[in-house]
Structures are given as structure tokens and as C-alpha cells.
Enzyme design. Structure first.
Site, PDB file in Angstrom:
ATOM      1  N   SER A  94      -0.848   1.278   0.490  1.00  0.00           N
ATOM      2  CA  SER A  94      -1.410   0.029   0.915  1.00  0.00           C
ATOM      3  C   SER A  94      -1.100  -1.030  -0.252  1.00  0.00           C
ATOM      4  CB  SER A  94      -2.824  -0.049   1.193  1.00  0.00           C
ATOM      5  OG  SER A  94      -3.297   0.888   1.994  1.00  0.00           O
ATOM      6  N   LYS A 119     -11.810   0.293  -5.966  1.00  0.00           N
ATOM      7  CA  LYS A 119     -10.893  -0.923  -5.453  1.00  0.00           C
ATOM      8  C   LYS A 119     -11.523  -2.088  -5.216  1.00  0.00           C
ATOM      9  CE  LYS A 119      -7.426   2.612  -3.863  1.00  0.00           C
ATOM     10  NZ  LYS A 119      -6.895   3.169  -2.774  1.00  0.00           N
TER      11      LYS A 119
HETATM   12  N1  COA Z   1       1.210   8.299   3.280  1.00  0.00           N
HETATM   13  C1  COA Z   1       1.319   7.482   2.357  1.00  0.00           C
HETATM   14  N2  COA Z   1       0.278   7.023   1.761  1.00  0.00           N
HETATM   15  C2  COA Z   1      -0.786   7.153   1.962  1.00  0.00           C
HETATM   16  C3  COA Z   1      -1.273   8.079   2.789  1.00  0.00           C
HETATM   17  C4  COA Z   1      -0.258   8.739   3.536  1.00  0.00           C
HETATM   18  N3  COA Z   1      -0.461   9.590   4.596  1.00  0.00           N
HETATM   19  N4  COA Z   1      -2.841   8.301   3.041  1.00  0.00           N
HETATM   20  C5  COA Z   1      -3.068   7.303   2.087  1.00  0.00           C
HETATM   21  N5  COA Z   1      -2.321   6.690   1.388  1.00  0.00           N
HETATM   22  C6  COA Z   1      -2.331   5.839   0.627  1.00  0.00           C
HETATM   23  C7  COA Z   1      -2.829   4.412   0.966  1.00  0.00           C
HETATM   24  O1  COA Z   1      -1.895   3.617   1.181  1.00  0.00           O
HETATM   25  C8  COA Z   1      -3.633   4.182  -0.366  1.00  0.00           C
HETATM   26  O2  COA Z   1      -2.798   3.330  -1.405  1.00  0.00           O
HETATM   27  P1  COA Z   1      -3.274   2.237  -2.559  1.00  0.00           P
HETATM   28  O3  COA Z   1      -3.932   3.393  -3.365  1.00  0.00           O
HETATM   29  O4  COA Z   1      -1.870   1.719  -2.933  1.00  0.00           O
HETATM   30  O5  COA Z   1      -4.209   1.393  -1.957  1.00  0.00           O
HETATM   31  C9  COA Z   1      -4.056   5.351  -1.217  1.00  0.00           C
HETATM   32  O6  COA Z   1      -3.236   6.317  -0.521  1.00  0.00           O
HETATM   33  C10 COA Z   1      -5.465   5.913  -0.758  1.00  0.00           C
HETATM   34  O7  COA Z   1      -5.951   5.000   0.154  1.00  0.00           O
HETATM   35  P2  COA Z   1      -6.780   5.465   1.421  1.00  0.00           P
HETATM   36  O8  COA Z   1      -6.559   6.746   1.837  1.00  0.00           O
HETATM   37  O9  COA Z   1      -6.638   4.196   2.107  1.00  0.00           O
HETATM   38  O10 COA Z   1      -8.181   5.252   0.791  1.00  0.00           O
HETATM   39  P3  COA Z   1      -9.078   5.765  -0.444  1.00  0.00           P
HETATM   40  O11 COA Z   1      -8.338   6.777  -1.254  1.00  0.00           O
HETATM   41  O12 COA Z   1      -9.135   4.471  -1.350  1.00  0.00           O
HETATM   42  O13 COA Z   1     -10.368   6.166   0.189  1.00  0.00           O
HETATM   43  C11 COA Z   1     -12.706   6.822   0.020  1.00  0.00           C
HETATM   44  C12 COA Z   1     -11.061   6.830  -0.882  1.00  0.00           C
HETATM   45  C13 COA Z   1     -13.153   5.749   0.512  1.00  0.00           C
HETATM   46  C14 COA Z   1     -12.789   7.895   0.898  1.00  0.00           C
HETATM   47  C15 COA Z   1     -13.631   7.353  -1.298  1.00  0.00           C
HETATM   48  O14 COA Z   1     -13.863   6.186  -2.215  1.00  0.00           O
HETATM   49  C16 COA Z   1     -14.947   7.557  -0.653  1.00  0.00           C
HETATM   50  O15 COA Z   1     -15.533   8.607  -0.014  1.00  0.00           O
HETATM   51  N6  COA Z   1     -15.773   6.599  -0.570  1.00  0.00           N
HETATM   52  C17 COA Z   1     -17.311   6.636  -0.148  1.00  0.00           C
HETATM   53  C18 COA Z   1     -18.245   6.691  -1.357  1.00  0.00           C
HETATM   54  C19 COA Z   1     -18.269   8.257  -1.827  1.00  0.00           C
HETATM   55  O16 COA Z   1     -18.739   8.994  -0.857  1.00  0.00           O
HETATM   56  N7  COA Z   1     -17.959   8.659  -2.989  1.00  0.00           N
HETATM   57  C20 COA Z   1     -17.950   9.727  -3.596  1.00  0.00           C
HETATM   58  C21 COA Z   1     -16.727  10.773  -2.971  1.00  0.00           C
HETATM   59  S1  COA Z   1     -16.706  12.364  -4.057  1.00  0.00           S
END
Ligand code: COA
Length: 173
Positions: free
Chosen positions: A127, A41
Site C-alpha cells: 500500500s 499508521k
Molecule cells: N502481498 C503484498 N503486500 C501485502 C500483502 C500481500 N499479500 N498483504 C499485505 N500487504 C502489505 C500491505 O499493502 C501493507 O503495506 P504497507 O505497510 O506498505 O502499508 C502491509 O503489507 C500491511 O498492511 P495490511 O495487511 O493492509 O494491514 P496492517 O498490517 O496495517 O494491519 C492490523 C494491521 C490492522 C490487522 C492490526 O494493526 C490490528 O489488529 N489492529 C487492531 C488493533 C489490535 O487488535 N491491536 C493488537 C494486535 S496484536
């Protein structure tokens, strides 16, 4: 002491995230909410702004701490000494990616992941929906935590976290 880690992009925090935060906070002594980098993202809001909005949203929940972490999830989990990671699971489309992430984090770091089903009334909020509505000048009241709508809209209008120079710290705020 049970400490759960709830990682996400929080770009911006929505009532969907808050649903998970409130429910997960009841299951542990401390819930650490970590603003993290999702390499897939681009990032709309500056990282520190995302954390500030989360802190304001979580003000009334005593056992929640917000941090920023720019590394791997397994490193963040080790740093905060998390018992497990918690992630929300929406009814459509989330399972495959969450399953893979959980499997990799267990394999790489021995980190367990708990998947919490999203409450039905917030399942449609994300989001990116919030960002899209705000971009067209629409009303995001009721999609982001109470009292934050104006600030979120203004921050989104101001622009992208892409311009930030090394926004990631691995320290508690
Ligand atoms: N209800 C409704 N929507 C929800 C929700 C809920 N309870 N929880 C999350 N969402 C939505 C969010 O709004 C977001 O929407 P979008 O896709 O439209 O932006 C989506 O679900 C997921 O976003 P969020 O939970 O905020 O974060 P993410 O999925 O982008 O997070 C990380 C991912 C940061 C945890 C992951 O990339 C990570 O671990 N990064 C670190 C690097 C790493 O270790 N990588 C290896 C991982 S295997």
C-alpha cells in the site's frame, strides 16, 4: 461453518491483498475482510473509502463480506464468530511482527492465526508503494485491483483519513 477473518489497513487495497483474499476465500465458507485501525499508521484514505474500494474489488467473489471495525482484532473476531484469522506473509520482514501479533491474539482472545505466504508475483507490492507512486503522479495500474486505479489515485489526491471524525464503526456494512 468455517469463517475466516482477514484484517488489515487496506490503505489502499492492492493486488497483494487480493491474492490473499482469493486464495483464503477458497478455504472457507465465508471470508470476512475487516478494515481495521493500525495505530502505527497515520492513514491516508478515509476508512469508508477503503471499505468501498474493497467491496468493489471483491464483487466477483461470492463468499466475501467487507466490514469496518475500530476495536481490537480479538473483539472483531468474536463479533463475526471467526474460526481463525488469516494474514499474508511476504518473503522479507513480515514474520516477526506477524508472529508477535498472532501470539498476542491467541493469548488475549484464544484466536488462532493462519499465515498464508504471499504469491511471488505480488510480493513487492504494498500500500505504501502505491501511495508513493500516486503521490508523484505515477501509474498505479496493475498494482491495485482492476478498474480501481483511477479512483484510488483520485481518493489519495483528495487526502487523508486523519481529518475524519470518529470514522470507525463496528458494524457490518
Ligand atoms: N502481498 C503484498 N503486500 C501485502 C500483502 C500481500 N499479500 N498483504 C499485505 N500487504 C502489505 C500491505 O499493502 C501493507 O503495506 P504497507 O505497510 O506498505 O502499508 C502491509 O503489507 C500491511 O498492511 P495490511 O495487511 O493492509 O494491514 P496492517 O498490517 O496495517 O494491519 C492490523 C494491521 C490492522 C490487522 C492490526 O494493526 C490490528 O489488529 N489492529 C487492531 C488493533 C489490535 O487488535 N491491536 C493488537 C494486535 S496484536
Amino acid at each position: 461453518m468455517t469463517r475466516l477473518l482477514y484484517p488489515g489497513s487496506f490503505d489502499p487495497v492492492t493486488i497483494g491483498h487480493m491474492d490473499i483474499i482469493r486464495r483464503a476465500a477458497r478455504l472457507c465458507d465465508e471470508l470476512v475482510v475487516a478494515v481495521m485501525h493500525n495505530p502505527e499508521k497515520a492513514g491516508a484514505l478515509p476508512v469508508q473509502k477503503r471499505a468501498e474500494l474493497l467491496e468493489r474489488a471483491c464483487e466477483g467473489i461470492a463468499n466475501v463480506r467487507v466490514i469496518v471495525h475500530g476495536g481490537l482484532l480479538i473483539e472483531c473476531a468474536a463479533q463475526v464468530d471467526a474460526t481463525a484469522v488469516v494474514r499474508g506473509l511476504r518473503p522479507l520482514g513480515d514474520f516477526e511482527a506477524e508472529y508477535q501479533m498472532a501470539a498476542v491474539n491467541r493469548r488475549l482472545g484464544g484466536v488462532e492465526t493462519l499465515l498464508m505466504t504471499t504469491s511471488e508475483d505480488v510480493a513487492g507490492i504494498s500500500s505504501s508503494i502505491v501511495r508513493q507512486i500516486a503521490a508523484f503522479g505515477g501509474c498505479i495500474d496493475g498494482m491495485v485491483p482492476e478498474g480501481l486505479a483511477q479512483d484510488v489515485a483520485a481518493a489519495l489526491a483528495r487526502g487523508s483519513g486523519k481529518k475524519e471524525e470518529n470514522p470507525w464503526t463496528n458494524e457490518s456494512r
